[in-house]
Design a protein around this motif. Structure first.
Motif, short mmCIF file in Angstrom:
data_model
loop_
_atom_site.label_atom_id
_atom_site.label_comp_id
_atom_site.label_asym_id
_atom_site.label_seq_id
_atom_site.Cartn_x
_atom_site.Cartn_y
_atom_site.Cartn_z
N ASP A 185 0.83 -1.22 0.00
CA ASP A 185 0.00 0.00 0.00
C ASP A 185 0.86 1.26 0.00
OD1 ASP A 185 -2.42 -1.44 0.12
OD2 ASP A 185 -2.20 -1.69 2.29
N LEU A 186 2.12 1.14 -0.36
CA LEU A 186 3.00 2.30 -0.38
C LEU A 186 2.46 3.37 -1.32
CD1 LEU A 186 6.54 0.61 -0.55
CD2 LEU A 186 5.61 1.94 1.35
N PRO A 187 2.51 4.63 -0.92
CA PRO A 187 2.08 5.71 -1.82
C PRO A 187 3.06 5.86 -2.98
CG PRO A 187 3.04 6.61 0.17
CD PRO A 187 2.95 5.13 0.39
N LEU A 188 2.60 6.51 -4.04
CA LEU A 188 3.44 6.65 -5.24
C LEU A 188 4.77 7.34 -4.97
CD1 LEU A 188 1.00 7.42 -8.20
CD2 LEU A 188 1.90 5.23 -7.40
N PRO A 189 4.83 8.40 -4.16
CA PRO A 189 6.14 9.03 -3.93
C PRO A 189 7.15 8.06 -3.31
CG PRO A 189 4.38 10.52 -3.28
CD PRO A 189 3.74 9.20 -3.55
N ALA A 190 6.69 7.19 -2.41
CA ALA A 190 7.60 6.22 -1.78
C ALA A 190 8.09 5.19 -2.79
CB ALA A 190 6.91 5.54 -0.61
N ILE A 191 7.18 4.72 -3.65
CA ILE A 191 7.59 3.77 -4.68
C ILE A 191 8.55 4.44 -5.65
CG2 ILE A 191 6.77 2.39 -6.64
CD1 ILE A 191 4.23 1.82 -5.05
N ALA A 192 8.25 5.67 -6.02
CA ALA A 192 9.13 6.41 -6.94
C ALA A 192 10.54 6.48 -6.39
CB ALA A 192 8.57 7.82 -7.17
N ARG A 193 10.69 6.79 -5.11
CA ARG A 193 12.02 6.88 -4.50
C ARG A 193 12.72 5.52 -4.52
NH1 ARG A 193 9.16 10.27 -0.92
NH2 ARG A 193 8.89 8.56 0.58
N GLN A 194 11.98 4.45 -4.27
CA GLN A 194 12.60 3.12 -4.22
C GLN A 194 13.13 2.67 -5.57
OE1 GLN A 194 11.03 -0.15 -2.08
NE2 GLN A 194 9.91 1.11 -0.62
N VAL A 195 12.57 3.21 -6.65
CA VAL A 195 13.02 2.79 -7.97
C VAL A 195 13.74 3.91 -8.73
CG1 VAL A 195 11.32 0.94 -8.18
CG2 VAL A 195 10.73 3.24 -8.99
N GLY A 196 14.20 4.92 -8.00
CA GLY A 196 15.12 5.88 -8.59
C GLY A 196 14.54 7.07 -9.29
N TYR A 197 13.30 7.46 -8.94
CA TYR A 197 12.69 8.63 -9.57
C TYR A 197 12.51 9.73 -8.54
CZ TYR A 197 12.02 5.79 -13.67
OH TYR A 197 12.26 4.99 -14.77
N GLY A 198 12.79 10.96 -8.95
CA GLY A 198 12.79 12.09 -8.03
C GLY A 198 11.42 12.58 -7.65
N SER A 199 10.40 12.18 -8.40
CA SER A 199 9.05 12.64 -8.08
C SER A 199 8.04 11.59 -8.55
CB SER A 199 8.73 13.97 -8.78
OG SER A 199 8.65 13.78 -10.19
N ALA A 200 6.85 11.65 -7.95
CA ALA A 200 5.78 10.75 -8.36
C ALA A 200 5.38 11.03 -9.82
CB ALA A 200 4.57 10.91 -7.44
N PHE A 201 5.47 12.29 -10.23
CA PHE A 201 5.12 12.62 -11.61
C PHE A 201 6.07 11.95 -12.60
CE2 PHE A 201 5.67 15.28 -15.38
CZ PHE A 201 4.36 15.34 -15.85
N ALA A 202 7.38 12.07 -12.35
CA ALA A 202 8.37 11.46 -13.24
C ALA A 202 8.20 9.94 -13.27
CB ALA A 202 9.78 11.83 -12.80
N PHE A 203 7.96 9.36 -12.10
CA PHE A 203 7.75 7.92 -12.04
C PHE A 203 6.50 7.51 -12.82
CE2 PHE A 203 5.23 4.66 -9.72
CZ PHE A 203 5.91 3.55 -10.18
N SER A 204 5.40 8.21 -12.61
CA SER A 204 4.15 7.87 -13.29
C SER A 204 4.31 7.95 -14.80
CB SER A 204 3.02 8.80 -12.83
OG SER A 204 2.76 8.65 -11.46
N HIS A 205 5.03 8.96 -15.27
CA HIS A 205 5.26 9.12 -16.70
C HIS A 205 6.04 7.93 -17.25
CE1 HIS A 205 5.83 11.22 -20.49
NE2 HIS A 205 7.13 10.95 -20.41
N ALA A 206 7.11 7.54 -16.55
CA ALA A 206 7.93 6.40 -17.00
C ALA A 206 7.13 5.11 -16.93
CB ALA A 206 9.19 6.31 -16.15
N PHE A 207 6.35 4.94 -15.88
CA PHE A 207 5.58 3.71 -15.72
C PHE A 207 4.54 3.57 -16.84
CE2 PHE A 207 2.38 0.88 -14.04
CZ PHE A 207 3.11 -0.07 -13.35
N LYS A 208 3.85 4.67 -17.13
CA LYS A 208 2.83 4.61 -18.18
C LYS A 208 3.46 4.36 -19.54
CE LYS A 208 -1.28 6.91 -19.95
NZ LYS A 208 -2.22 8.06 -19.78
N ARG A 209 4.65 4.91 -19.78
CA ARG A 209 5.34 4.67 -21.05
C ARG A 209 5.70 3.19 -21.21
NH1 ARG A 209 9.09 8.03 -20.39
NH2 ARG A 209 10.85 6.66 -19.94
#
Length: 304
Positions: free
Chosen positions: A253-277
């Motif tokens: 149930d980790l929030p997106l910012p926490a998951i983003a940090r664990q996989v090397g992304y500086g923000s939830a926005f950058a992570f979401s963009h990469a994930f959707k791509r």
């Protein structure tokens, strides 16, 4: 974790299962396909394993068969699959002429690591004195626990089954040194690069940093890494980050910012963009069950 441990851990779901399989004369049983991997160890007697669409393989006492992709196959007392009866549970004829130790691991194929997908349909590990002593020791321990009644039996069985899977894959890697992934493990620089990426996937890796870490030029690292793993280093890193993220989205149930940090992304926005791509859907939609089965392996450059 190391690469092999990560490759298994990211796919595994639930608890592994094991049982004894005893059969008498004139027996022939079909094992239906399943979502995971399975194995058979011949404890007594002789038998045949007959993979669908492949030649029968003779088995003797101490032989081990790993079915990494859960493919349908037949166990028989002859090289013929004629008259095979499909079974979905243990066969137990106490006076039988053959005795197997069998097990199953459940895998989520949507998170399959290329090391595991590259394994053959059937791996036969013949019993040979002095070969793979750790594997043999694990089999002996597992055989004693399957029908035991000692306290803590279920925890011991689960741990031994996990250990056995690692040892079986290790044995295959040792017996097939010419394969791409076995060569990757035996190439000191490429192995070091893989270990570095798996040890710290959240690091802001650049190809020049990784090359310097393992003592190669950028061009040499890229060429050798791609030849052995099937992807350039930064594309592999992106794929591995997205694989980790997919698991965290589905299993925590980790929030997106926490998951983003664990996989090397500086923000939830950058992570979401990469994930959707990579997946074609947003992280939230994937978490709710609307995701496609696997991340892209299209060689996109890692971002962070």
């Amino acid at each position: 974790m190391d690469v092999l441990s990560d490759a298994i851990e990211v796919m595994r779901t639930g608890r592994p299962l094991s049982n004894r399989f005893r059969a008498g004369e004139g027996w022939c049983y079909r094992i239906a396909p399943y979502d995971g991997a399975g194995f058979h160890v011949v404890l007594r007697g002789n038998a045949w394993v007959i993979p669908d669409g492949a030649e029968p393989i003779p088995l003797g006492p101490g032989d081990i068969v790993l079915v990494p992709h859960g493919s349908a196959h037949v166990l028989s007392d002859s090289p013929s699959a004629r008259g095979a009866v499909t079974v979905d549970r243990a066969v137990d004829e106490p006076d039988g002429s053959v005795d197997f130790l069998c097990g199953k691991y459940r895998f989520d194929r949507s998170r399959a690591h290329p090391l595991m997908t590259g394994l053959p349909e059937v791996i036969h590990l013949p019993a040979q004195v002095g070969r793979h002593p750790e594997l043999r020791a694990a089999v002996d321990l597992l055989g004693r626990e399957v029908h035991g009644d000692q306290p803590g039996r279920h925890v011991v069985l689960s741990g031994l089954l996990d250990l056995l899977l690692v040892y079986m894959v290790r044995a295959w890697l040792a017996q097939n040194p010419g394969g791409a992934w076995p060569r990757a493990f035996h190439d000191p620089e490429i192995s070091a690069a893989l270990e570095a990426l798996h040890a710290a996937p959240a690091e802001p890796w650049r190809i020049e940093d990784l090359a310097a870490r393992v003592g190669l030029s950028r061009a040499t690292l890229a060429r050798r890494f791609t030849a052995l793993t099937g992807q350039p280093p930064m594309a592999y890193l992106t794929w591995w980050r997205m694989t980790i993220a997919a698991r965290l989205l589905r299993e925590t149930d980790l929030p997106l910012p926490a998951i983003a940090r664990q996989v090397g992304y500086g923000s939830a926005f950058a992570f979401s963009h990469a994930f959707k791509r990579n997946f074609g859907v947003a992280p939230g939609q994937f978490r709710s069950g609307g995701g496609v089965p696997a991340p892209s392996e299209n060689g996109q450059r890692a971002e962070g």
